[in-house]
Design a protein around this motif. Structure first.
Motif, mmCIF file in Angstrom:
data_model
loop_
_atom_site.group_PDB
_atom_site.id
_atom_site.type_symbol
_atom_site.label_atom_id
_atom_site.label_comp_id
_atom_site.label_asym_id
_atom_site.label_seq_id
_atom_site.Cartn_x
_atom_site.Cartn_y
_atom_site.Cartn_z
ATOM 1 N N GLU A 103 12.471 8.284 -1.121
ATOM 2 C CA GLU A 103 13.048 7.419 -2.149
ATOM 3 C C GLU A 103 12.903 5.948 -1.749
ATOM 4 O O GLU A 103 12.635 5.086 -2.593
ATOM 5 N N THR A 104 13.066 5.678 -0.456
ATOM 6 C CA THR A 104 12.889 4.312 0.033
ATOM 7 C C THR A 104 11.481 3.818 -0.257
ATOM 8 O O THR A 104 11.278 2.701 -0.754
ATOM 9 N N LYS A 105 10.483 4.651 0.050
ATOM 10 C CA LYS A 105 9.085 4.255 -0.186
ATOM 11 C C LYS A 105 8.825 4.043 -1.668
ATOM 12 O O LYS A 105 8.111 3.098 -2.055
ATOM 13 N N LEU A 106 9.400 4.905 -2.511
ATOM 14 C CA LEU A 106 9.223 4.755 -3.958
ATOM 15 C C LEU A 106 9.759 3.405 -4.429
ATOM 16 O O LEU A 106 9.106 2.697 -5.204
ATOM 17 N N ARG A 107 10.928 3.031 -3.940
ATOM 18 C CA ARG A 107 11.534 1.761 -4.350
ATOM 19 C C ARG A 107 10.749 0.576 -3.800
ATOM 20 O O ARG A 107 10.572 -0.439 -4.488
ATOM 21 N N ILE A 108 10.257 0.705 -2.583
ATOM 22 C CA ILE A 108 9.418 -0.351 -2.005
ATOM 23 C C ILE A 108 8.140 -0.518 -2.825
ATOM 24 O O ILE A 108 7.726 -1.640 -3.139
ATOM 25 N N ASP A 109 7.520 0.596 -3.189
ATOM 26 C CA ASP A 109 6.270 0.541 -3.960
ATOM 27 C C ASP A 109 6.501 -0.116 -5.320
ATOM 28 O O ASP A 109 5.655 -0.901 -5.795
ATOM 29 N N ARG A 110 7.623 0.199 -5.950
ATOM 30 C CA ARG A 110 7.939 -0.427 -7.243
ATOM 31 C C ARG A 110 8.133 -1.923 -7.077
ATOM 32 O O ARG A 110 7.653 -2.729 -7.890
ATOM 33 N N ALA A 111 8.850 -2.312 -6.019
ATOM 34 C CA ALA A 111 9.076 -3.740 -5.758
ATOM 35 C C ALA A 111 7.771 -4.449 -5.437
ATOM 36 O O ALA A 111 7.534 -5.581 -5.876
ATOM 37 N N ARG A 112 6.899 -3.772 -4.686
ATOM 38 C CA ARG A 112 5.620 -4.387 -4.310
ATOM 39 C C ARG A 112 4.708 -4.548 -5.533
ATOM 40 O O ARG A 112 3.955 -5.527 -5.623
ATOM 41 N N ALA A 113 4.781 -3.614 -6.468
ATOM 42 C CA ALA A 113 3.983 -3.733 -7.695
ATOM 43 C C ALA A 113 4.413 -4.960 -8.497
ATOM 44 O O ALA A 113 3.569 -5.674 -9.053
ATOM 45 N N ILE A 114 5.711 -5.217 -8.530
ATOM 46 C CA ILE A 114 6.219 -6.412 -9.215
ATOM 47 C C ILE A 114 5.750 -7.653 -8.477
ATOM 48 O O ILE A 114 5.318 -8.641 -9.085
ATOM 49 N N ASP A 115 5.809 -7.611 -7.150
ATOM 50 C CA ASP A 115 5.381 -8.739 -6.329
ATOM 51 C C ASP A 115 3.914 -9.055 -6.580
ATOM 52 O O ASP A 115 3.525 -10.213 -6.717
ATOM 53 N N ALA A 116 3.092 -8.017 -6.672
ATOM 54 C CA ALA A 116 1.652 -8.212 -6.861
ATOM 55 C C ALA A 116 1.334 -8.804 -8.235
ATOM 56 O O ALA A 116 0.444 -9.641 -8.376
ATOM 57 N N SER A 117 2.080 -8.371 -9.262
ATOM 58 C CA SER A 117 1.803 -8.861 -10.612
ATOM 59 C C SER A 117 2.336 -10.271 -10.827
ATOM 60 O O SER A 117 1.728 -11.078 -11.524
ATOM 61 N N ASN A 118 3.476 -10.606 -10.196
ATOM 62 C CA ASN A 118 4.086 -11.915 -10.405
ATOM 63 C C ASN A 118 3.533 -12.990 -9.483
ATOM 64 O O ASN A 118 3.448 -14.151 -9.849
ATOM 65 N N SER A 119 3.194 -12.592 -8.267
ATOM 66 C CA SER A 119 2.772 -13.582 -7.271
ATOM 67 C C SER A 119 1.749 -12.950 -6.323
ATOM 68 O O SER A 119 2.072 -12.616 -5.180
ATOM 69 N N PRO A 120 0.506 -12.780 -6.788
ATOM 70 C CA PRO A 120 -0.495 -12.027 -6.013
ATOM 71 C C PRO A 120 -0.857 -12.658 -4.678
ATOM 72 O O PRO A 120 -1.311 -11.958 -3.778
ATOM 73 N N ASN A 121 -0.651 -13.954 -4.526
ATOM 74 C CA ASN A 121 -1.048 -14.629 -3.290
ATOM 75 C C ASN A 121 0.130 -14.955 -2.385
ATOM 76 O O ASN A 121 -0.011 -15.732 -1.448
ATOM 77 N N ARG A 122 1.287 -14.372 -2.685
ATOM 78 C CA ARG A 122 2.477 -14.692 -1.901
ATOM 79 C C ARG A 122 3.222 -13.406 -1.558
ATOM 80 O O ARG A 122 3.518 -12.602 -2.428
ATOM 81 N N GLU A 123 3.538 -13.213 -0.285
ATOM 82 C CA GLU A 123 4.272 -12.031 0.132
ATOM 83 C C GLU A 123 5.762 -12.322 0.195
ATOM 84 O O GLU A 123 6.176 -13.411 0.581
ATOM 85 N N ASN A 124 6.556 -11.341 -0.196
ATOM 86 C CA ASN A 124 8.007 -11.478 -0.141
ATOM 87 C C ASN A 124 8.489 -11.052 1.249
ATOM 88 O O ASN A 124 8.307 -9.897 1.638
ATOM 89 N N PRO A 125 9.118 -11.957 2.002
ATOM 90 C CA PRO A 125 9.523 -11.606 3.374
ATOM 91 C C PRO A 125 10.565 -10.490 3.422
ATOM 92 O O PRO A 125 10.567 -9.677 4.356
#
Length: 202
Positions: free
Chosen positions: A164-186
């Motif tokens: 479940e943790t990985k699923l939530r991380i993957d969902r958050a990372r998909a949002i990160d990639a679409s909103n800010s493809p060149n910036r990683e969320n620490p």
């Protein structure tokens, strides 16, 4: 000010600061901008300043429904500040007057933020099942809110629910990639590393 929220989600606090300062130059007493300033100070570790700003807004009283929403958000910010200072019990007191029933709130109140805040407090207190219940409400209300998903990942990680943790991380990372493809969320990187470490120790 809608852009400020986007910058908060991305962790781009410099851009958020510039926008808030611009608004406050034009309207020094704009309560929404003052709330955003308090939230920015929280995120950047300026706890004393954030606390003073949020407390001032919270003690102004409720004169109408719009002001009630500002007071509500200010109380949540005060809870977040105490939590950041390592005082989950004090954080709990700040929002104890508010119900966990989303139906009990009036329009304009940021119920998702309350649920996320309460989930964070419950996590800090080790009350994991209650934390999960509150973060599920937050995720249901705002399924594309990256901050909520990251908090959900932290709670499922504490419960050792790694899939479940990985699923939530993957969902958050998909949002990160679409909103800010060149910036990683620490924060996202941090919880990802914590998951990998926990799986290695399993």
């Amino acid at each position: 000010l809608n852009l400020v929220r986007v910058y908060f989600y991305r962790g781009n606090y410099a851009e958020a600061k510039g926008l808030i300062e611009h608004v406050l130059k034009l309207a020094p007493h704009e309560k929404l901008a003052l709330l955003e300033k308090a939230e920015l100070d929280l995120y950047t570790g300026q706890y004393r300043q954030a606390q003073e700003e949020a407390k001032r807004l919270a003690t102004e009283g409720v004169s109408d429904s719009k002001n009630a929403a500002y007071v509500f958000k200010a109380q949540c910010l005060l809870a977040q500040i105490k939590l950041a200072q390592g005082n989950p019990e004090g954080a709990q007191v700040e929002i104890e007057e508010y119900s966990s029933d989303p139906q009990s709130f009036t329009r304009g109140m940021d119920v998702t933020y309350l649920m996320m805040t309460r989930a964070q407090i419950l996590l800090a207190l080790g009350r994991l099942q209650e934390a999960e219940r509150h973060i599920e409400i937050a995720m249901e209300r705002q399924p594309y809110n990256q901050a909520v998903l990251i908090q959900g990942a932290l709670i499922s990680l504490a419960r050792r629910q790694f899939a479940e943790t990985k699923l939530r991380i993957d969902r958050a990372r998909a949002i990160d990639a679409s909103n800010s493809p060149n910036r990683e969320n620490p924060q996202l990187n941090s919880v990802t590393k914590r998951l990998a470490d926990a799986q290695d120790r399993k």
